[in-house]
Scaffold this motif. Structure first.
Motif, PDB file in Angstrom:
ATOM      1  N   SER A  13       4.903   5.880   1.333  1.00 50.19           N
ATOM      2  CA  SER A  13       4.058   6.894   1.962  1.00 50.19           C
ATOM      3  C   SER A  13       4.445   8.275   1.486  1.00 50.19           C
ATOM      4  CB  SER A  13       4.190   6.820   3.488  1.00 50.19           C
ATOM      5  OG  SER A  13       3.446   7.855   4.112  1.00 50.19           O
TER       6      SER A  13
ATOM      7  N   CYS B 236       2.197   0.344   5.509  1.00 51.55           N
ATOM      8  CA  CYS B 236       2.682   1.318   4.526  1.00 51.55           C
ATOM      9  C   CYS B 236       3.952   0.791   3.846  1.00 51.55           C
ATOM     10  CB  CYS B 236       2.986   2.653   5.199  1.00 51.55           C
ATOM     11  SG  CYS B 236       1.578   3.409   6.045  1.00 51.55           S
TER      12      CYS B 236
ATOM     13  N   HIS C 249       6.578   7.082   7.836  1.00 49.02           N
ATOM     14  CA  HIS C 249       5.478   6.142   8.030  1.00 49.02           C
ATOM     15  C   HIS C 249       5.717   4.781   7.375  1.00 49.02           C
ATOM     16  CE1 HIS C 249       2.838   9.979   8.421  1.00 49.02           C
ATOM     17  NE2 HIS C 249       3.333   9.621   9.584  1.00 49.02           N
TER      18      HIS C 249
ATOM     19  N   TRP D  55       0.800  -1.224   0.000  1.00 51.65           N
ATOM     20  CA  TRP D  55       0.000   0.000   0.000  1.00 51.65           C
ATOM     21  C   TRP D  55       0.835   1.277   0.000  1.00 51.65           C
ATOM     22  CZ3 TRP D  55      -4.776  -0.381  -1.385  1.00 51.65           C
ATOM     23  CH2 TRP D  55      -5.522  -1.513  -1.069  1.00 51.65           C
TER      24      TRP D  55
ATOM     25  N   PHE E 126      -1.032   1.008   8.962  1.00 50.62           N
ATOM     26  CA  PHE E 126      -1.714   2.227   8.539  1.00 50.62           C
ATOM     27  C   PHE E 126      -2.657   2.769   9.604  1.00 50.62           C
ATOM     28  CE2 PHE E 126      -5.016   4.512   6.072  1.00 50.62           C
ATOM     29  CZ  PHE E 126      -4.202   5.527   5.599  1.00 50.62           C
TER      30      PHE E 126
ATOM     31  N   CYS F 259       0.523   4.757   1.493  1.00 48.86           N
ATOM     32  CA  CYS F 259      -0.263   5.403   2.544  1.00 48.86           C
ATOM     33  C   CYS F 259      -0.441   6.878   2.222  1.00 48.86           C
ATOM     34  CB  CYS F 259       0.430   5.215   3.900  1.00 48.86           C
ATOM     35  SG  CYS F 259       0.381   3.497   4.465  1.00 48.86           S
TER      36      CYS F 259
END
Length: 265
Positions: free
Chosen positions: A181, A178, A186, A153, A191, A155
């Motif tokens: 990001s 994350c 992060h 992902w 998350f 973020c």
């Protein structure tokens, strides 16, 4: 066997033969109506706990199969190589309760991919795929509990909006980490832990507002600079003209001065 016995056995034999032919005909008709060959290789229907199930686990699929029985309640498409979910991918499955798409290569989910599943679907597994960013609109009106863990992902505000739009499956939130990001500190963090302290959408809005202010200030400064230049240029032209008039004979100079002054005014 006597001739009389043969005469008696003949109708029985014919009856058995006709019955066999009838059963064969039923089998052929059933094969035509429900051909096993219509299912992709590695896929098969079954019944589990009273629910009609269709399994395509580890079947080397590169897309969602089209010939899934429309009365399917549980669909397993896990451990394949499906790269994306197109719009209306499951629209012909109105009775679907569980959908397992884990361990694929899904990197994109089009808006409307789960259209038609909002009524009954209560479990959607998208874990262990290649999802980086997905619009919340892809899950519009979906009431299912969704597993989004173990994906790379990004973020940002988009993921924050998605998480707030869906109901996460139990014990899956910690797996939403994350991979990248908008804020480097992060990366590698869960998350939900990050958004407890950071509002990505608010940060994005502030950044956008600052960018707009800087742009407006730049245009304002350009306009002011042009006006100052224009005024100074006109003043310089007027000064030069007055100096020229002073060099002329007195009568002509007074006439020209009055003309220049009236023009300036």
């Amino acid at each position: 066997v006597t001739a009389a016995q043969r005469v008696l056995l003949r109708p029985i034999t014919m009856g058995l033969l006709l019955q066999s032919l009838f059963l064969l005909l039923l089998f052929l008709l059933g094969s035509c109506l429900h051909p096993a060959a219509a299912f992709p290789k590695g896929c098969y229907p079954s019944e589990e706990e009273g629910l009609k199930t269709f399994r395509c686990s580890n079947a080397q699929l590169t897309e969602v199969p089209r010939d899934i029985p429309n009365d399917t309640n549980k669909l397993y498409l896990d451990f394949n190589q499906i790269p994306f979910l197109p719009r209306d991918a499951f629209r012909d499955l109105p009775l679907l309760l569980e959908l397992d798409l884990s361990h694929n290569a899904i990197a994109r989910v089009e808006s409307g991919a789960f259209q038609g599943l909002a009524e009954h679907l209560h479990s959607l597994d998208l874990s262990s795929n290649r999802l980086v960013s997905v619009s919340k609109d892809a899950f519009s009106n979906l009431k299912a509990k969704v597993n989004l863990s173990n994906n790379p992902w990004l973020c940002d505000c988009r993921l924050q909006e998605l998480i707030r739009a869906v109901e996460l499956a139990a014990d899956s939130s910690g797996g939403i980490v994350c991979d990248s990001s908008t804020q480097e500190e992060h990366v590698g963090k869960a998350f939900l832990q990050v958004i407890a302290d950071t509002d990505f959408c608010n940060v994005y809005k502030k950044t956008t507002d600052i960018a707009m202010l800087v742009t407006m200030f730049g245009w304002f400064a350009m306009v002011i600079s042009y006006l100052v230049y224009y005024v100074r240029q006109n003043q310089e032209d007027a000064r030069r003209h007055l100096e020229y008039l002073k060099s002329l004979p007195s009568k002509q100079r007074r006439s020209e001065e009055s003309s220049t002054i009236s023009t300036v005014v």
